[in-house]
Write a protein that holds these residues in place. Structure first.
Motif: not given
Length: 250
Positions: A1-10, A12-17, A23-26
């Protein structure tokens, strides 16, 4: 998993999406996967920006294809170097969208949703002679895979130095220059004395008997009068491109 993908997941979690559990599953992919004959480092992209690169030379075809297939399935990109002519069609059958380069002996699969060119400038790859192209093309494919804009300057060795001087503008606008040369290995010193950007020299095993399979060119480059030239191993276009890419992403 690339860093930009992890940042995108974080994000999405932060804004409630995205929920925390999803997220943990991914993120739950194992960082390493054992195939019995190989242990794949699936977190290489997270740490270094690109998945583990597969060195094809010396690997059994079925082992190589299995390793490459597992990396490709992640969708983060795939690069195979030193790919034999026998293994190439087998890999292409398993991964149909992969790009084969017969001269470079590489196979490249771009990331499904990865960034395109993220380097700050152009990596210029210069070859002394046409016989140096296999090493130069390995460098070009690798630098492209790592998100760089790549330009080529071919067959401009010291036997006809006017060919190089006629292309001086390209030398002066490059962010990093990779110089690939066999025989006497003098070209990196010439270029290193003309430009202010980093120069990475790659000795090749091209030459007659006293070239000692690239050792003569290697020693010439290591003893260059032009200050600051970095030298990689003989025929190591891949290593030169990785170093150039890191410079180009600073």
């Amino acid at each position: 998993m690339r860093r930009e993908h992890v940042r995108d997941l974080l994000d999405q979690v932060a804004n409630g999406a995205l929920g925390i559990d999803e997220a943990l599953g991914r993120l739950s992919f194992e960082p390493a996967e054992s195939l019995g004959f190989a242990t794949i480092d699936h977190h290489r992209a997270l740490r270094q920006g690109f998945p583990e690169v597969v060195f094809g030379q010396g690997k059994a075809t079925d082992h190589l294809v299995a390793i490459a297939s597992r990396i490709a399935e992640r969708g983060e990109g795939l690069l195979v170097t030193r790919l034999s002519a026998d293994a190439a069609p087998v890999l292409a059958e398993r991964v149909p969208s992969i790009e084969l380069n017969a001269i470079a002996r590489t196979a490249y699969l771009p990331a499904a949703n990865g960034p395109a060119q993220t380097g700050r400038g152009t990596i210029l790859i210069v070859t002394a002679g046409t016989s140096d192209l296999p090493v130069a093309e390995e460098a070009a494919v690798t630098a492209t895979a790592l998100g760089n804009c790549v330009s080529r300057l071919v067959d401009v060795g010291v036997a006809g130095i006017h060919r190089l001087l006629a292309r001086r503008d390209e030398l002066m606008t490059a962010s990093v220059i990779i110089v690939v040369a066999g025989m006497d290995g003098a070209l990196p010193s010439v270029i290193g004395g003309l430009v202010r950007c980093p120069v990475i020299a790659v000795p090749t095993s091209v030459g007659y008997g006293a070239s000692f399979h690239g050792l003569a060119a290697l020693l010439t480059m290591l003893n260059s009068c032009a200050a600051g030239i970095t030298v990689v191993n003989i025929d190591n276009g891949f290593g030169a491109a990785v170093a150039a890419s890191r410079i180009n992403h600073v």
